[in-house]
Design an enzyme around this catalytic site. Structure first.
Site, PDB file in Angstrom:
ATOM      1  CB  SER A  23      -0.853   0.203   1.066  1.00 11.88           C
ATOM      2  OG  SER A  23      -1.496   1.423   1.454  1.00 11.88           O
ATOM      3  CG  HIS A  48      -3.781  -1.443  -1.761  1.00 15.07           C
ATOM      4  ND1 HIS A  48      -4.934  -2.553  -2.177  1.00 15.07           N
ATOM      5  CD2 HIS A  48      -4.193  -0.766  -0.779  1.00 15.07           C
ATOM      6  CE1 HIS A  48      -5.887  -1.877  -1.207  1.00 15.07           C
ATOM      7  NE2 HIS A  48      -5.475  -1.298  -0.400  1.00 15.07           N
ATOM      8  CG  ASP A  50      -5.025   2.333   0.732  1.00 16.58           C
ATOM      9  OD1 ASP A  50      -6.124   1.518   0.604  1.00 16.58           O
ATOM     10  OD2 ASP A  50      -3.993   1.830   1.382  1.00 16.58           O
ATOM     11  CG  MET A  52      -8.255   7.057   2.694  1.00 22.03           C
ATOM     12  SD  MET A  52      -7.612   6.938   4.265  1.00 22.03           S
ATOM     13  CE  MET A  52      -6.554   5.315   4.224  1.00 22.03           C
ATOM     14  CG  MET A  83     -11.364   3.031   1.962  1.00 20.37           C
ATOM     15  SD  MET A  83      -9.577   3.086   2.796  1.00 20.37           S
ATOM     16  CE  MET A  83      -8.700   3.032   1.509  1.00 20.37           C
ATOM     17  N   GLY A 157      -9.487   3.663   6.795  1.00 16.40           N
ATOM     18  CA  GLY A 157      -8.885   5.042   7.323  1.00 16.40           C
ATOM     19  C   GLY A 157      -7.591   5.342   7.418  1.00 16.40           C
ATOM     20  CG  PHE A 158      -5.793   6.542  10.216  1.00 17.12           C
ATOM     21  CD1 PHE A 158      -5.663   7.605   9.875  1.00 17.12           C
ATOM     22  CD2 PHE A 158      -7.452   6.420  10.549  1.00 17.12           C
ATOM     23  CE1 PHE A 158      -6.419   8.716  10.209  1.00 17.12           C
ATOM     24  CE2 PHE A 158      -8.163   7.082  10.969  1.00 17.12           C
ATOM     25  CZ  PHE A 158      -7.653   8.578  10.578  1.00 17.12           C
ATOM     26  N   GLY A 159      -3.039   3.862   7.904  1.00 13.24           N
ATOM     27  CA  GLY A 159      -2.066   2.569   7.854  1.00 13.24           C
ATOM     28  C   GLY A 159      -1.611   2.442   9.137  1.00 13.24           C
ATOM     29  N   GLY A 160      -0.979   1.531   9.345  1.00 13.44           N
ATOM     30  CA  GLY A 160      -0.118   1.128  10.737  1.00 13.44           C
ATOM     31  C   GLY A 160      -0.886   0.805  11.902  1.00 13.44           C
ATOM     32  CG  ASP A 194      -6.250  -3.117   3.005  1.00 10.86           C
ATOM     33  OD1 ASP A 194      -5.163  -2.828   3.571  1.00 10.86           O
ATOM     34  OD2 ASP A 194      -6.640  -2.423   2.342  1.00 10.86           O
ATOM     35  N   GLY A 195      -4.672  -4.826   5.903  1.00  4.40           N
ATOM     36  CA  GLY A 195      -4.477  -4.060   7.020  1.00  4.40           C
ATOM     37  C   GLY A 195      -3.792  -5.109   8.200  1.00  4.40           C
ATOM     38  N   GLY A 196      -2.613  -4.439   8.587  1.00  7.71           N
ATOM     39  CA  GLY A 196      -1.842  -5.167   9.656  1.00  7.71           C
ATOM     40  C   GLY A 196      -1.196  -6.354   9.500  1.00  7.71           C
ATOM     41  N   GLY A 216       1.251  -2.293   3.989  1.00 10.78           N
ATOM     42  CA  GLY A 216       1.583  -0.957   3.817  1.00 10.78           C
ATOM     43  C   GLY A 216       3.000  -0.391   4.602  1.00 10.78           C
ATOM     44  CB  SER A 217       3.257   0.328   8.381  1.00  9.78           C
ATOM     45  OG  SER A 217       2.233  -0.698   8.787  1.00  9.78           O
TER      46      SER A 217
HETATM   47  C1  DX5 Z   1      -6.274   1.375   5.337  1.00 15.20           C
HETATM   48  C2  DX5 Z   1      -5.917   1.097   4.112  1.00 15.20           C
HETATM   49  C3  DX5 Z   1      -4.857  -0.048   4.067  1.00 15.20           C
HETATM   50  C4  DX5 Z   1      -3.668   0.431   4.851  1.00 15.20           C
HETATM   51  C5  DX5 Z   1      -2.707  -0.708   5.047  1.00 15.20           C
HETATM   52  O1  DX5 Z   1      -7.484   2.259   5.488  1.00 15.20           O
HETATM   53  O2  DX5 Z   1      -6.966   0.448   3.239  1.00 15.20           O
HETATM   54  O3  DX5 Z   1      -4.441  -0.277   2.800  1.00 15.20           O
HETATM   55  O4  DX5 Z   1      -2.784   1.191   4.196  1.00 15.20           O
HETATM   56  O5  DX5 Z   1      -1.720  -0.398   5.928  1.00 15.20           O
HETATM   57  P1  DX5 Z   1      -0.884  -1.377   6.697  1.00 15.20           P
HETATM   58  O6  DX5 Z   1      -0.374  -2.426   6.183  1.00 15.20           O
HETATM   59  O7  DX5 Z   1       0.262  -0.461   7.527  1.00 15.20           O
HETATM   60  O8  DX5 Z   1      -2.003  -1.975   8.027  1.00 15.20           O
HETATM   61 ZN    ZN Z   2      -6.509  -0.406   1.174  1.00 14.80          ZN
END
Ligand code: DX5
Ligand code: ZN
Length: 241
Positions: A23, A48, A50, A52, A83, A157-160, A194-196, A216-217
């Site tokens: 991401s 990927h 994102d 928002m 999103m 909404g947020f990475g990490g 997607d996520g974590g 992502g992170s």
């Molecule tokens: C959250 C995004 C994800 C996010 C994933 O709303 O859709 O794509 O960036 O980031 P990580 O891998 O850091 O959880």
């Molecule tokens: Zn995403």
């Protein structure tokens, strides 16, 4: 020329490893061209992307102009995760900007079936994204229209953020729905999460039946000494075998 990527029916690649979709939300936006070239060189399977809108989610990111700007820098598919609410007006814009896959949250579209059709009519693969609390029933009447099902393993909404463990059971349920759909003669559907996703949890995520992991992170937070991402992307694929 948009959409240079020929869609594939194969849920796994030739080496039978999980596909990784970094991401770019966690990339260095001041060097986005270099960043996407670096992930492709490191073996990333999809980019990927994102999107928002500070309405459907409480954050604001990037739009079709940025998609168009990175398109010439990579040959791998660009996976646009919308999103946003409303959804439909952005679909032709992203298709024109070179998106290959477009997914959206069904809560954000008044007419989910129509939105899926619109994505496919634009020559892209189409998918829905299910939030952690979204029930699987929303898949019931659209299975024939789906190329991708994306399960959120964090709230969007947020990475990490931390991976929500109950996603594993939900992934297994969606995997069996997809397998049943294909056994009944339906088209293949790619299962994405997607996520974590990290090197220390990807094994159990893949074991739950995932085809594509967004990260992502985990990716952009672990560059190689030369600034590339070979180490972390190969580590994710290895751990997910
Ligand atoms: C959250 C995004 C994800 C996010 C994933 O709303 O859709 O794509 O960036 O980031 P990580 O891998 O850091 O959880
Ligand atoms: Zn995403």
């Amino acid at each position: 020329m948009p959409n240079p990527w020929p869609p594939t029916d194969a849920p796994l690649d030739m080496t039978n490893t999980v596909r990784i979709a970094p991401s770019i939300l966690s990339a260095d936006f001041a060097r986005l061209g270099e960043e996407v070239r670096a992930i492709e060189a490191a073996g990333a399977d999809w980019v990927h992307f994102d999107v928002m809108d500070n309405h459907y989610v409480p954050n604001l990111t990037i739009g079709p102009l940025v998609c168009e700007a990175i398109r010439p820098h990579v040959g791998i598919p660009i996976d646009v995760h919308l999103m946003v609410e409303p959804v439909d007006a952005l679909i032709p814009m992203f298709a024109k900007a070179g998106a290959n896959i477009i997914t959206f949250h069904p809560e954000a579209s008044r007419h989910v079936h129509r939105t899926l059709q619109l994505i496919r009519d634009q020559g892209c693969q189409a998918g829905v994204v299910l939030n952690p609390a979204t029930p699987l029933e929303c898949l019931d009447h659209v299975m024939d229209q789906l190329d991708v099902i994306l399960l959120m393993s964090v709230n969007p909404g947020f990475g990490g953020q931390q991976f929500i463990p109950s996603t594993l059971a939900k992934l297994r349920q969606v995997r069996s729905r997809i397998d049943q759909h294909v056994a009944d003669g339906g088209q293949p559907i790619t299962l994405e999460v997607d996520g974590g996703v990290k090197t220390d949890n990807i094994a159990q995520i893949v074991a739950a039946g995932v085809d594509v992991c967004v990260a992502g992170s985990a990716v952009f937070g672990a560059p190689d000494p030369d600034g590339g991402y070979c180490g972390v992307i190969q580590a994710l694929k290895q751990a997910g075998k």
